[in-house]
Design a protein around this motif. Structure first.
Motif, mmCIF file in Angstrom:
data_model
loop_
_atom_site.group_PDB
_atom_site.id
_atom_site.type_symbol
_atom_site.label_atom_id
_atom_site.label_comp_id
_atom_site.label_asym_id
_atom_site.label_seq_id
_atom_site.Cartn_x
_atom_site.Cartn_y
_atom_site.Cartn_z
ATOM 1 N N TYR A 30 0.829 -1.216 0.000
ATOM 2 C CA TYR A 30 0.000 0.000 0.000
ATOM 3 C C TYR A 30 0.860 1.262 0.000
ATOM 4 C CZ TYR A 30 -4.503 -2.345 0.440
ATOM 5 O OH TYR A 30 -5.631 -3.091 0.191
ATOM 6 N N LYS A 31 1.979 1.223 0.748
ATOM 7 C CA LYS A 31 2.900 2.373 0.754
ATOM 8 C C LYS A 31 3.450 2.594 -0.662
ATOM 9 C CE LYS A 31 4.617 1.975 5.489
ATOM 10 N NZ LYS A 31 5.708 1.402 6.284
ATOM 11 N N LEU A 32 3.889 1.498 -1.299
ATOM 12 C CA LEU A 32 4.435 1.600 -2.654
ATOM 13 C C LEU A 32 3.370 2.052 -3.645
ATOM 14 C CD1 LEU A 32 6.700 -1.574 -2.683
ATOM 15 C CD2 LEU A 32 7.469 0.812 -2.763
ATOM 16 N N LEU A 33 2.154 1.578 -3.475
ATOM 17 C CA LEU A 33 1.047 1.990 -4.345
ATOM 18 C C LEU A 33 0.891 3.512 -4.294
ATOM 19 C CD1 LEU A 33 -1.372 1.194 -6.174
ATOM 20 C CD2 LEU A 33 -2.730 0.965 -4.080
ATOM 21 N N ASP A 34 0.913 4.070 -3.094
ATOM 22 C CA ASP A 34 0.804 5.531 -2.924
ATOM 23 C C ASP A 34 1.985 6.259 -3.557
ATOM 24 O OD1 ASP A 34 -1.583 5.255 -1.569
ATOM 25 O OD2 ASP A 34 -0.705 5.501 0.429
ATOM 26 N N ILE A 35 3.201 5.776 -3.296
ATOM 27 C CA ILE A 35 4.411 6.433 -3.814
ATOM 28 C C ILE A 35 4.440 6.387 -5.344
ATOM 29 C CG2 ILE A 35 6.940 6.290 -3.943
ATOM 30 C CD1 ILE A 35 6.780 5.162 -0.978
ATOM 31 N N PHE A 36 4.203 5.207 -5.928
ATOM 32 C CA PHE A 36 4.234 5.060 -7.385
ATOM 33 C C PHE A 36 3.121 5.872 -8.056
ATOM 34 C CE2 PHE A 36 7.205 1.657 -6.713
ATOM 35 C CZ PHE A 36 7.816 1.406 -7.938
ATOM 36 N N THR A 37 1.918 5.862 -7.473
ATOM 37 C CA THR A 37 0.791 6.611 -8.049
ATOM 38 C C THR A 37 1.084 8.104 -8.038
ATOM 39 O OG1 THR A 37 -0.782 4.914 -7.337
ATOM 40 C CG2 THR A 37 -1.699 7.068 -7.881
ATOM 41 N N GLU A 38 1.501 8.596 -6.871
ATOM 42 C CA GLU A 38 1.780 10.029 -6.708
ATOM 43 C C GLU A 38 2.950 10.470 -7.597
ATOM 44 O OE1 GLU A 38 3.838 12.543 -3.256
ATOM 45 O OE2 GLU A 38 2.059 11.450 -2.578
ATOM 46 N N THR A 39 4.010 9.681 -7.636
ATOM 47 C CA THR A 39 5.215 10.066 -8.365
ATOM 48 C C THR A 39 5.063 9.918 -9.871
ATOM 49 O OG1 THR A 39 6.501 9.343 -6.445
ATOM 50 C CG2 THR A 39 7.724 9.742 -8.477
ATOM 51 N N SER A 40 4.400 8.849 -10.303
ATOM 52 C CA SER A 40 4.272 8.600 -11.750
ATOM 53 C C SER A 40 3.161 9.419 -12.387
ATOM 54 C CB SER A 40 4.021 7.115 -12.020
ATOM 55 O OG SER A 40 2.698 6.746 -11.653
ATOM 56 N N GLY A 41 2.108 9.708 -11.604
ATOM 57 C CA GLY A 41 0.946 10.401 -12.163
ATOM 58 C C GLY A 41 0.020 9.460 -12.922
ATOM 59 N N PHE A 42 0.304 8.158 -12.869
ATOM 60 C CA PHE A 42 -0.525 7.168 -13.564
ATOM 61 C C PHE A 42 -1.329 6.346 -12.551
ATOM 62 C CE2 PHE A 42 3.049 7.743 -16.538
ATOM 63 C CZ PHE A 42 2.345 8.044 -17.693
ATOM 64 N N LYS A 43 -2.466 5.873 -13.000
ATOM 65 C CA LYS A 43 -3.321 5.003 -12.194
ATOM 66 C C LYS A 43 -2.714 3.600 -12.220
ATOM 67 C CE LYS A 43 -8.271 3.860 -11.938
ATOM 68 N NZ LYS A 43 -8.289 2.425 -11.782
ATOM 69 N N ALA A 44 -2.757 2.916 -11.088
ATOM 70 C CA ALA A 44 -2.225 1.553 -10.991
ATOM 71 C C ALA A 44 -3.106 0.582 -11.766
ATOM 72 C CB ALA A 44 -2.161 1.128 -9.531
ATOM 73 N N LYS A 45 -2.467 -0.320 -12.481
ATOM 74 C CA LYS A 45 -3.165 -1.379 -13.230
ATOM 75 C C LYS A 45 -2.437 -2.689 -12.975
ATOM 76 C CE LYS A 45 -5.823 1.155 -16.143
ATOM 77 N NZ LYS A 45 -7.138 0.942 -16.580
ATOM 78 N N MET A 46 -3.174 -3.778 -12.991
ATOM 79 C CA MET A 46 -2.545 -5.092 -12.878
ATOM 80 C C MET A 46 -1.989 -5.483 -14.244
ATOM 81 S SD MET A 46 -2.621 -6.087 -9.743
ATOM 82 C CE MET A 46 -1.863 -7.680 -10.077
ATOM 83 N N TRP A 47 -0.775 -6.017 -14.248
ATOM 84 C CA TRP A 47 -0.128 -6.558 -15.441
ATOM 85 C C TRP A 47 0.150 -8.012 -15.137
ATOM 86 C CZ3 TRP A 47 1.487 -4.083 -20.058
ATOM 87 C CH2 TRP A 47 1.129 -2.730 -20.135
ATOM 88 N N GLY A 48 -0.512 -8.889 -15.851
ATOM 89 C CA GLY A 48 -0.398 -10.306 -15.545
ATOM 90 C C GLY A 48 -0.998 -10.552 -14.169
ATOM 91 N N PRO A 49 -0.680 -11.691 -13.571
ATOM 92 C CA PRO A 49 -1.309 -12.013 -12.287
ATOM 93 C C PRO A 49 -0.702 -11.317 -11.068
ATOM 94 C CG PRO A 49 0.123 -13.806 -12.967
ATOM 95 C CD PRO A 49 0.126 -12.799 -14.089
ATOM 96 N N SER A 50 0.524 -10.729 -11.202
ATOM 97 C CA SER A 50 1.162 -10.262 -9.970
ATOM 98 C C SER A 50 1.972 -8.978 -10.051
ATOM 99 C CB SER A 50 2.060 -11.375 -9.421
ATOM 100 O OG SER A 50 3.071 -11.674 -10.373
#
Length: 140
Positions: A30-50
């Protein structure tokens, strides 16, 4: 013809994180989700199963092999957390010197937990990876 396994899916990122066994890894995800979302400006998406990916680009190699991949991403795996950044970027190695406790593979950087790394360097790695891939693949 080679079939690419890691494709963007409609699976839920939150559902995937909720199914991570270790509570500590789930918290870090969840911490990484916040950091990557905020820093990249992109919405998180699943790529493959994991793999949780951010943004995407289309690549084509001299061999003719081509496909789509996330600009950056991560995966909270059982053993370690895999972070995905651009390969072939010389600035990546420079940034990793101040990153904190990690190991590197060809395409991945592995960490045990977010507390082991410098989050400011993580943000710089995310930004640099996106910049490098966009300059390399989106300006063709």
């Amino acid at each position: 013809m080679y079939e690419l396994k890691t494709k963007e899916t409609e699976n839920s990122v939150i559902e995937f994180i909720e199914n991570v066994e270790s509570p500590k890894k789930r918290e870090d995800a969840y911490k990484l989700l916040d950091i990557f979302t905020e820093t990249s400006g992109f919405k998180a998406k699943m790529w493959g199963p994991s793999i949780i990916g951010f943004g995407s680009y289309h690549y084509k190699y001299a061999s003719g092999h081509e496909g789509d991949a996330p600009l950056v991403g991560f995966s909270p795996r059982k053993a370690k957390i895999s972070l995905y950044f651009a390969t072939g970027d010389t600035k990546r190695e420079e940034l990793l010197k101040d990153f904190g406790k990690h190991t590197s593979g060809k395409a991945c950087v592995y960490i045990n937990k977010v507390a082991d790394i410098n989050v400011d360097v993580l943000k710089a790695l995310i930004q640099q990876s996106i910049k490098f891939l966009q300059e390399t693949y989106l300006n063709e």
